[in-house]
Scaffold this active site. Structure first.
Site, PDB file in Angstrom:
ATOM      1  N   LYS A 125       8.620   6.882  -5.924  1.00  0.00           N
ATOM      2  CA  LYS A 125       8.171   6.851  -4.525  1.00  0.00           C
ATOM      3  C   LYS A 125       9.266   6.340  -3.601  1.00  0.00           C
ATOM      4  CE  LYS A 125       3.313   6.216  -5.720  1.00  0.00           C
ATOM      5  NZ  LYS A 125       2.655   7.499  -5.469  1.00  0.00           N
ATOM      6  N   HIS A 137      -5.806   1.556  -4.728  1.00  0.00           N
ATOM      7  CA  HIS A 137      -5.595   2.753  -5.551  1.00  0.00           C
ATOM      8  C   HIS A 137      -6.267   2.501  -6.908  1.00  0.00           C
ATOM      9  CE1 HIS A 137      -3.189   5.532  -8.051  1.00  0.00           C
ATOM     10  NE2 HIS A 137      -2.833   6.139  -6.940  1.00  0.00           N
ATOM     11  N   CYS A 197      -6.812   9.106  -5.087  1.00  0.00           N
ATOM     12  CA  CYS A 197      -6.974   8.067  -6.129  1.00  0.00           C
ATOM     13  C   CYS A 197      -7.503   6.770  -5.532  1.00  0.00           C
ATOM     14  CB  CYS A 197      -5.660   7.805  -6.872  1.00  0.00           C
ATOM     15  SG  CYS A 197      -5.068   9.219  -7.755  1.00  0.00           S
ATOM     16  N   ASP A 252       0.553  -4.801  -5.062  1.00  0.00           N
ATOM     17  CA  ASP A 252       0.900  -3.416  -5.385  1.00  0.00           C
ATOM     18  C   ASP A 252       1.770  -2.893  -4.239  1.00  0.00           C
ATOM     19  OD1 ASP A 252       1.043  -0.699  -5.598  1.00  0.00           O
ATOM     20  OD2 ASP A 252      -1.102  -0.370  -5.914  1.00  0.00           O
ATOM     21  N   GLN A 293       3.440   1.658  -2.040  1.00  0.00           N
ATOM     22  CA  GLN A 293       3.602   2.347  -0.751  1.00  0.00           C
ATOM     23  C   GLN A 293       4.351   1.480   0.262  1.00  0.00           C
ATOM     24  OE1 GLN A 293       2.842   5.464  -0.209  1.00  0.00           O
ATOM     25  NE2 GLN A 293       1.710   5.845  -2.079  1.00  0.00           N
TER      26      GLN A 293
HETATM   27  N1  PLP Z   1      -0.686   2.112  -6.066  1.00  0.00           N
HETATM   28  C1  PLP Z   1      -0.572   2.804  -4.931  1.00  0.00           C
HETATM   29  C2  PLP Z   1      -0.880   2.139  -3.625  1.00  0.00           C
HETATM   30  C3  PLP Z   1      -0.163   4.138  -4.968  1.00  0.00           C
HETATM   31  O1  PLP Z   1      -0.063   4.840  -3.841  1.00  0.00           O
HETATM   32  C4  PLP Z   1       0.113   4.729  -6.226  1.00  0.00           C
HETATM   33  C5  PLP Z   1       0.491   6.153  -6.317  1.00  0.00           C
HETATM   34  O2  PLP Z   1       0.133   6.953  -5.494  1.00  0.00           O
HETATM   35  C6  PLP Z   1      -0.012   3.949  -7.375  1.00  0.00           C
HETATM   36  C7  PLP Z   1      -0.418   2.644  -7.265  1.00  0.00           C
HETATM   37  C8  PLP Z   1       0.279   4.506  -8.740  1.00  0.00           C
HETATM   38  O3  PLP Z   1       1.639   4.772  -8.865  1.00  0.00           O
HETATM   39  P1  PLP Z   1       2.212   5.474 -10.192  1.00  0.00           P
HETATM   40  O4  PLP Z   1       1.378   6.686 -10.406  1.00  0.00           O
HETATM   41  O5  PLP Z   1       3.632   5.786  -9.842  1.00  0.00           O
HETATM   42  O6  PLP Z   1       2.091   4.488 -11.292  1.00  0.00           O
END
Ligand code: PLP
Length: 419
Positions: free
Chosen positions: A239, A136, A377, A213, A216
């Site tokens: 999430k 992401h 993203c 990270d 998900q």
């Molecule tokens: N990393 C992953 C794999 C994600 O799916 C997301 C959000 O869709 C993020 C990071 C960013 O999360 P946040 O916008 O809650 O900081």
């Protein structure tokens, strides 16, 4: 860490269980353009159960005062609730110490914190950071920023055609210049559950730190940071059925303790003078400003909620839902599913023929079905696949096979309209 094959199918949640859980989520009763809402955009954010909503109301009605250093009753109560939430998160992640839990605004801020502070403390010109092609933007851009600031290089692990990382290339990228690996536990586009434990072992064997990270992953599979031996593990409350605006950075105590502050002000100080400021201990040193103490309390409630259902049970149920949806989608002519790893979480990205994903998403919306379209993203991943984006259906435990049927029927109509 359990793989899907090892999860006990007897732990499957029943239809009655699901109906009962759905009643906790009032928004699922909404109608959109007169049609019952089918919410398949859980990868972007999840809906909130009444338990979490009433916790927020309770906290504002009964526990609202700024925390830490307050001598009065309400401030102490609010502090206790916030610090109890920290313990709940530590327990949920299997952390050894509660001080290893830092509250942030979300996954993105947690990664930015590590990228800045780890970069300051441990990286010098010529060093390398390893990320993967399926990250992401939140797990790419902060590293690019530190690369620019400190003169580091960003290395990228590629994947195969099913959406699994190439571990041979990964191994070859880990060298004496590598300072840190930043990798998604679960891809938000492909759904691939990466072999994180193995990847951490490979990195650690060469003395390299790993940030996972988990944005998900935590809502869908059991996670234990100690079993994984992760140096850093991050996720967002919104999430996992919690509120927006709060997230978590887990860090191994010794690594975290070596990081300089990320932001200044608030509870992160020990003593301030115009000549010199000294800093507080963990976890406060990395939490500047008034923390989101209402959010932390609500996040703890969300974690209790999913823990009561059981992450194993959720994983097994969502795995079956994903298998069912995949089977039905594959019956549609021209269907191309992006990400076909055996080890997949509750995300399905797809394209149909040459129809633009945006058009599919727009028409599904008119039928009450919420899916996400675009690059999710993850532009570098989408570019590497040479596609304009995907339609993404992402599930939660409150979704049902009946909803999948409604979605498939609607999608069939959309495909006819657009073909
Ligand atoms: N990393 C992953 C794999 C994600 O799916 C997301 C959000 O869709 C993020 C990071 C960013 O999360 P946040 O916008 O809650 O900081």
């Amino acid at each position: 860490m359990l793989t899907f094959a090892q999860l006990n199918a007897y732990d499957m949640l029943s239809n009655e269980d699901i109906l009962q859980f759905r009643a906790d989520f009032p928004i699922l009763e909404e109608t959109i353009y007169g049609k019952p809402l089918v919410y398949f955009d859980n990868g972007a954010t999840t809906q909130k159960p009444l338990q979490v909503l009433s916790k927020i109301e309770y906290a504002y009605n009964h526990l609202n005062a700024n925390i830490h250093r307050g001598v009065h009753y309400l401030s102490q109560k609010a502090t206790e609730a916030h610090e109890a939430a920290r313990s709940t998160v530590a327990e949920f992640l299997g952390a050894e110490k509660r001080e290893e839990i830092i509250f942030t605004r979300g996954t993105t801020e947690a990664i930015n914190l590590v990228a800045f502070s780890f970069g300051e403390a441990f990286c010098k010109e010529g060093d390398e950071i390893v990320v993967t092609v399926m990250e992401h933007h939140s797990n790419i851009v902060p590293w690019q920023m530190v690369c620019e600031r400190k003169g580091l290089k960003l290395k990228v692990v590629p994947m195969n055609e099913t959406g699994e990382l190439d571990l041979q290339v990964y191994d070859s990228l880990l060298n004496e210049r590598t300072r840190l690996v930043a990798v998604a536990h679960v891809s938000n586009v492909l759904g691939t559950v990466n072999p994180i434990r193995q990847m951490i072992e490979m990195a650690h064997s060469k003395g390299i730190r790993v940030l996972v990270d988990g944005a998900q992953a935590v809502p869908h599979i059991p996670v234990n940071v100690k079993e994984l031996d992760a140096d850093f593990y991050v996720f967002s409350a919104h999430k996992i059925y919690g509120p927006t605006g709060i997230g978590v950075l887990y860090g191994n105590y010794d690594v975290l303790n070596a990081l300089p502050p990320y932001q200044g002000g608030g509870e992160m100080i020990d003593k301030v003078s115009f000549e010199k400021t000294t800093y507080n201990e963990l976890p406060f040193r990395l939490e500047a400003g008034t923390p989101d103490y209402i959010g932390s309390t609500a996040l703890a409630e969300a974690l209790r909620y999913v823990s009561a259902i059981g992450l194993n049970e959720i994983a097994v149920y969502e795995h079956e839902l994903t298998r069912y949806a995949t089977e039905k989608l594959n019956e549609i002519e021209g269907m191309r599913i992006i990400g076909t790893s055996e080890n997949k979480s509750a995300v399905i990205s797809f394209l149909v023929g040459s129809i633009h994903p945006y058009d599919i998403g727009m028409l599904l919306d008119k039928m009450g079905i919420a899916v996400r379209t675009g690059h999710h993203c993850a532009q570098p991943l989408i570019d590497s696949l040479n596609i304009p984006g995907t339609v993404r259906a992402s599930f939660a435990f409150y979704n049902t096979k009946e909803e999948v049927d409604v979605f498939i029927q609607a999608l069939r109509k959309v495909v006819i309209m657009l073909s």
